[in-house]
Structures are given as structure tokens and as C-alpha cells.
Design a protein around this motif. Structure first.
Motif, PDB file in Angstrom:
ATOM      1  N   MET A 144       2.921  16.803 -13.319  1.00 57.53           N
ATOM      2  CA  MET A 144       2.188  15.287 -13.509  1.00 57.53           C
ATOM      3  C   MET A 144       1.818  14.831 -13.067  1.00 57.53           C
ATOM      4  SD  MET A 144       4.987  13.452 -16.039  1.00 57.53           S
ATOM      5  CE  MET A 144       4.731  11.972 -15.614  1.00 57.53           C
ATOM      6  N   LYS A 145       0.845  14.101 -12.987  1.00 57.28           N
ATOM      7  CA  LYS A 145       0.128  13.176 -12.641  1.00 57.28           C
ATOM      8  C   LYS A 145       0.868  11.304 -12.175  1.00 57.28           C
ATOM      9  CE  LYS A 145      -4.537  11.678 -10.667  1.00 57.28           C
ATOM     10  NZ  LYS A 145      -5.889  11.616 -10.490  1.00 57.28           N
ATOM     11  N   ILE A 146       1.068  10.655 -11.137  1.00 59.16           N
ATOM     12  CA  ILE A 146       1.422   9.300 -11.589  1.00 59.16           C
ATOM     13  C   ILE A 146       1.184   8.754 -11.507  1.00 59.16           C
ATOM     14  CG2 ILE A 146       2.874   7.633 -10.296  1.00 59.16           C
ATOM     15  CD1 ILE A 146       4.516   9.988  -8.831  1.00 59.16           C
ATOM     16  N   VAL A 147       0.819   7.337 -12.279  1.00 61.60           N
ATOM     17  CA  VAL A 147      -0.005   6.480 -12.674  1.00 61.60           C
ATOM     18  C   VAL A 147       0.489   5.532 -12.562  1.00 61.60           C
ATOM     19  CG1 VAL A 147      -1.299   5.512 -14.675  1.00 61.60           C
ATOM     20  CG2 VAL A 147      -0.414   7.833 -15.338  1.00 61.60           C
ATOM     21  N   ARG A 148      -1.135   4.885 -11.779  1.00 63.40           N
ATOM     22  CA  ARG A 148      -0.584   3.971 -10.959  1.00 63.40           C
ATOM     23  C   ARG A 148      -0.259   2.450 -11.966  1.00 63.40           C
ATOM     24  NH1 ARG A 148      -4.437  -0.067  -9.628  1.00 63.40           N
ATOM     25  NH2 ARG A 148      -6.103   1.691  -9.429  1.00 63.40           N
ATOM     26  N   THR A 149       0.630   1.431 -12.014  1.00 61.92           N
ATOM     27  CA  THR A 149       1.124   0.616 -12.809  1.00 61.92           C
ATOM     28  C   THR A 149       1.310  -1.118 -12.855  1.00 61.92           C
ATOM     29  OG1 THR A 149       3.751  -0.188 -11.573  1.00 61.92           O
ATOM     30  CG2 THR A 149       3.108   1.572 -13.797  1.00 61.92           C
ATOM     31  N   CYS A 150       0.391  -1.269 -11.611  1.00 64.53           N
ATOM     32  CA  CYS A 150      -0.040  -2.303 -11.613  1.00 64.53           C
ATOM     33  C   CYS A 150      -1.833  -2.570 -11.630  1.00 64.53           C
ATOM     34  CB  CYS A 150       0.542  -2.466  -9.762  1.00 64.53           C
ATOM     35  SG  CYS A 150       2.030  -3.309  -9.244  1.00 64.53           S
ATOM     36  N   ILE A 151      -2.129  -3.681 -11.766  1.00 60.81           N
ATOM     37  CA  ILE A 151      -3.581  -4.472 -12.230  1.00 60.81           C
ATOM     38  C   ILE A 151      -3.724  -5.333 -10.639  1.00 60.81           C
ATOM     39  CG2 ILE A 151      -4.257  -5.026 -13.653  1.00 60.81           C
ATOM     40  CD1 ILE A 151      -4.083  -2.901 -14.943  1.00 60.81           C
ATOM     41  N   TYR A 152      -4.527  -4.823 -10.360  1.00 54.91           N
ATOM     42  CA  TYR A 152      -5.115  -5.998  -9.348  1.00 54.91           C
ATOM     43  C   TYR A 152      -6.210  -6.491  -9.973  1.00 54.91           C
ATOM     44  CZ  TYR A 152      -1.907  -3.205  -6.614  1.00 54.91           C
ATOM     45  OH  TYR A 152      -0.771  -2.827  -5.933  1.00 54.91           O
ATOM     46  N   PRO A 153      -7.432  -7.516  -9.371  1.00 59.34           N
ATOM     47  CA  PRO A 153      -8.724  -8.366  -9.697  1.00 59.34           C
ATOM     48  C   PRO A 153      -9.794  -6.636  -9.871  1.00 59.34           C
ATOM     49  CG  PRO A 153      -7.409  -9.564  -8.164  1.00 59.34           C
ATOM     50  CD  PRO A 153      -7.031  -8.439  -7.952  1.00 59.34           C
ATOM     51  N   LYS A 154      -9.996  -5.983  -9.240  1.00 58.66           N
ATOM     52  CA  LYS A 154     -10.576  -5.074  -8.833  1.00 58.66           C
ATOM     53  C   LYS A 154     -11.562  -4.131 -10.581  1.00 58.66           C
ATOM     54  CE  LYS A 154     -14.465  -3.178  -6.235  1.00 58.66           C
ATOM     55  NZ  LYS A 154     -15.147  -3.798  -5.513  1.00 58.66           N
ATOM     56  N   ASP A 155      -9.416  -3.742 -10.543  1.00 57.77           N
ATOM     57  CA  ASP A 155      -9.999  -3.103 -11.946  1.00 57.77           C
ATOM     58  C   ASP A 155     -10.256  -3.848 -12.485  1.00 57.77           C
ATOM     59  OD1 ASP A 155      -8.354  -1.196  -9.714  1.00 57.77           O
ATOM     60  OD2 ASP A 155      -6.391  -1.882 -10.918  1.00 57.77           O
ATOM     61  N   ILE A 156      -9.568  -5.190 -12.948  1.00 58.28           N
ATOM     62  CA  ILE A 156     -10.137  -6.217 -14.309  1.00 58.28           C
ATOM     63  C   ILE A 156     -11.781  -6.006 -13.880  1.00 58.28           C
ATOM     64  CG2 ILE A 156     -10.124  -8.353 -14.813  1.00 58.28           C
ATOM     65  CD1 ILE A 156      -7.235  -8.476 -13.951  1.00 58.28           C
TER      66      ILE A 156
END
Length: 67
Positions: A1-13
Motif C-alpha cells: 500500500m502506498k502512503i498518501v501525503r496528508t498535508c497540503i502545500y501552496p504548490k499543490d493548490i
């Protein structure tokens, strides 16, 4: 199972919305204010999805692709 990052950063937005990174920083500050968080605290993918009205699965799919 791949771990999904939980934090959002400005670059993601920036990549999700197609807007600028500066818009992403401003939106993160708005969301922090909405949820009563302090400056040093992170915004989770759940909080971002709920605030913007996007399905959590869509945000998590994006985070898996970029990780």
C-alpha cells in the motif's frame, strides 16, 4: 500500500486549481483562519477538500501522483 501525503502545500493548490502559488498561500491562510489554526499548523487534505467543496478522493489521487 502506498502512503498518501496528508498535508497540503501552496504548490499543490497551484496545480489543483491552476492559479498562482501566491493564491495558494493566501488560500491556506484563509483555511487556517476558518478552522481556527495557528500559523505553524498544517492544513490536511480533508480540510482543504471540505473547504473548497472538492471530493477527498480527487485530492488524494492528485497527492499520490505527485508523491
Amino acid at each position: 500500500m502506498k502512503i498518501v501525503r496528508t498535508c497540503i502545500y501552496p504548490k499543490d493548490i497551484q496545480c489543483i486549481t491552476g492559479r498562482s502559488e501566491r493564491y495558494g498561500r493566501k488560500l491556506l491562510n484563509t483555511i487556517k483562519s476558518h478552522y481556527g489554526k495557528q500559523k505553524h499548523q498544517f492544513i490536511t487534505s480533508e480540510e482543504f477538500a471540505e473547504y473548497r467543496g472538492i471530493k477527498l478522493e480527487t485530492v488524494n489521487e492528485y497527492l499520490q501522483k505527485v508523491s
